[in-house]
Design an enzyme around this catalytic site. Sequence first.
Site, short mmCIF file in Angstrom:
data_model
loop_
_atom_site.label_atom_id
_atom_site.label_comp_id
_atom_site.label_asym_id
_atom_site.label_seq_id
_atom_site.Cartn_x
_atom_site.Cartn_y
_atom_site.Cartn_z
N GLY A 280 -12.67 -12.27 -44.99
CA GLY A 280 -14.11 -12.06 -45.19
C GLY A 280 -14.90 -13.21 -44.61
N GLY B 110 -16.42 -16.30 -44.57
CA GLY B 110 -16.39 -17.49 -45.43
C GLY B 110 -17.43 -18.52 -45.03
NE ARG B 111 -16.04 -19.89 -39.74
CZ ARG B 111 -15.39 -20.35 -38.73
NH1 ARG B 111 -15.68 -21.53 -38.29
NH2 ARG B 111 -14.44 -19.66 -38.16
CE LYS C 42 -18.02 -18.93 -35.75
NZ LYS C 42 -17.28 -18.15 -34.75
CG ASP D 41 -17.11 -27.08 -44.58
OD1 ASP D 41 -16.95 -26.01 -43.95
OD2 ASP D 41 -17.14 -28.19 -44.02
NE ARG E 228 -15.19 -9.30 -38.90
CZ ARG E 228 -15.41 -10.48 -38.35
NH1 ARG E 228 -14.43 -11.11 -37.75
NH2 ARG E 228 -16.59 -11.05 -38.42
CG ASP F 238 -9.18 -12.23 -38.82
OD1 ASP F 238 -7.99 -12.18 -38.49
OD2 ASP F 238 -9.83 -13.28 -38.85
CG ASN F 239 -10.72 -13.55 -34.98
OD1 ASN F 239 -11.65 -13.50 -35.79
ND2 ASN F 239 -9.87 -14.56 -34.91
#
Length: 477
Positions: A83, A85-86, A106, A118, A176, A246-247
Amino acid sequence: MNIKLHSYYADLGKNFSASAKPERIENPQILMWNQSLATELGLNLTPTEQAQYFSGKKLFAGSKPVAMAYSGHQFGHFNPHLGDGRAHLLGEIRNSDGQIQELHLKGSGATPFSRNGDGKCAIKPAVREFIMSEAMFALGVPTTRTLAVVATGEPLYRQQETTGAIVTRVATSHLRVGTFEYFAARGMYEELEQLVNLTTSRHYPEIDINSPNKYLELYSQVIGKTVQLIVQWMRVGFIHGVMNTDNTLLSGETIDYGPCAMLGVYHPSAVYSSIDKNGRYAFGNQPNIAHWNLARLAECFIPLIDKDEKTAIDTIMPVLKSYADKYETAFNHMMANKLGFNKSSNATVKLSNDLLSLMQQNKLDYTQTFHSLSSLNEQMIPDVLNQWRDDWKSELKENSQSHEEITKIMQRNNPLVIPRNHHVETVLKDVEENQSTEKVNEFLSVLRSPYEMTTKTHKYQDTAPEYDFSYQTFCGT
Ligand code: AMP
Ligand code: MG
C-alpha cells in the site's frame, strides 16, 4: 483558479484505500514544475500555489486524499501488506483530451500503510523521477509523468543527511498487479470484480463490461500493452530495476523510477540496483519478469473466470502463453526498425542477433552503436562491425526501401541522447548541494528532444563505461 478534482478512487470506499492527509509542511518551495503537462491538465498556478497544492498544504476542491491499498510480489516473494506508505492520491482530473489523470503525491508523509517507514522522500530521488520520466516520455515510452517536485526544506536521514521533497506523479491510473493481488489474497471477489470493471472502463473501453468474456479480453489487452512497454524499454536501453508486481500497472505505463538506470555498454545481464543481488531484474531478463508478473495477474483472475478452478486455468493459460509469441514478434519488429527495415524477416532477426553478440563481445555502447549505424557514415561505425556492416548493407539493398526511408526509420528509433547515469548523478548532486536547478533544466531541455541534434546534445552523448561499471542505484526514495 477554479479547479475541482474527482474522487473516483476514494469513493470506492475503505476496502480500496485509507483516508489519509498529507503531512503539513511549513514552508514548501517549488523546485521543478512541468509546464507543458500543467497546461495539458489545465493547471494555471502561481509558484506559491504550485508549492502549496503539490505539497498537500492546500487541497483542491473535491479532493479526498487517500493512501491506496495493494499487495505485491517483491523479488518473487509475496507481501500481502504494502500500500501507499509515503504517498497520497489527491484525486482525479481530466486533461485536455478528456482522459482521466490521477494526481499522486509521493513523500507526503506517513499513512496507515507506512509500517516502519517515515513516509518521506529525499530530494535526489524526487528529481531523478522527474528527469527519468520526462526523458522516457520524450523517447516515446509509455510512462507515468511528473508534474512537480516541491522541496520541503526539512532534514531527512538516508545513507547520509539530506533534505526532503514531494513528487507529484500523474498517471492514467495506479491500478497495479499488486492491487488485484491484494483482493485475490483476501478472497474479496466482489472488490476484484469492481477492479476489473474500473480497469476496463478506464483503459480498455472497447471491452463490454457486461460480457462474460470480459476477464479474458481484459487480460489479453493487458498482455498486449505490457509487451509494447517492455519492447520500448529494450529499444532505449532502460533498466527498471525493481519490477515487483506492485510496480507493474495494468495500463502498461512505466511506474516507479526508484533504482532505474540506463544501459551503457550492451550486456543482457546489466544490473545496477544495489538490492538486486541475483540479477532478477537485469536488462535482458525484463521480458521474462514481465511474463512472470502477468502470471501473477492471471492467478487473480481465476476465481472470477469460473467456479471450477481447473476450467478457469484451462481458459486463461493459453492467453498467458500467448505472451512469448507476442513479445518475440514485437521485439523482432522493433529491432528491424532500429536497423532501418520497416518489417522483420529471418534476415533481420539474424542481423540483430549477430549485432547484439558483437556488441556484447566488444563491449560497445548500445545507444552510440545504433546512432553510428543511423548516420550511415562508415567512419563512425566501429571497425569490429565491418563484416557485419557489409551483411547489413547488402540486406538493406535487397529491400526496396529508399535511402530516405531507411534514414527516417532509423532516426525515429535510435535516440541521439538518453539520460546517461553519470549525467543524471552530476545534475542531482548540483540540486542537492547547491539547491540549483540550472544544470538539471539544461539537461532536461536536451532530453526532451532525444531524436534531434540540438546545440547542447553533444555534451550529453559521452559514455562513461568505467563509471557505469561501478554504478549503483538505490530504492531509497
Ligand atoms: P517501492 O520500492 O517504491 O515500490 O515501495 C515499496 C513499498 O514500500 C510501498 O508500499 C511503499 O509505500 C513502501 N515505502 C517505501 N519507502 C517508504 C517510506 N520512506 N515510508 C513508508 N513507506 C515506504
Ligand atoms: Mg512502488
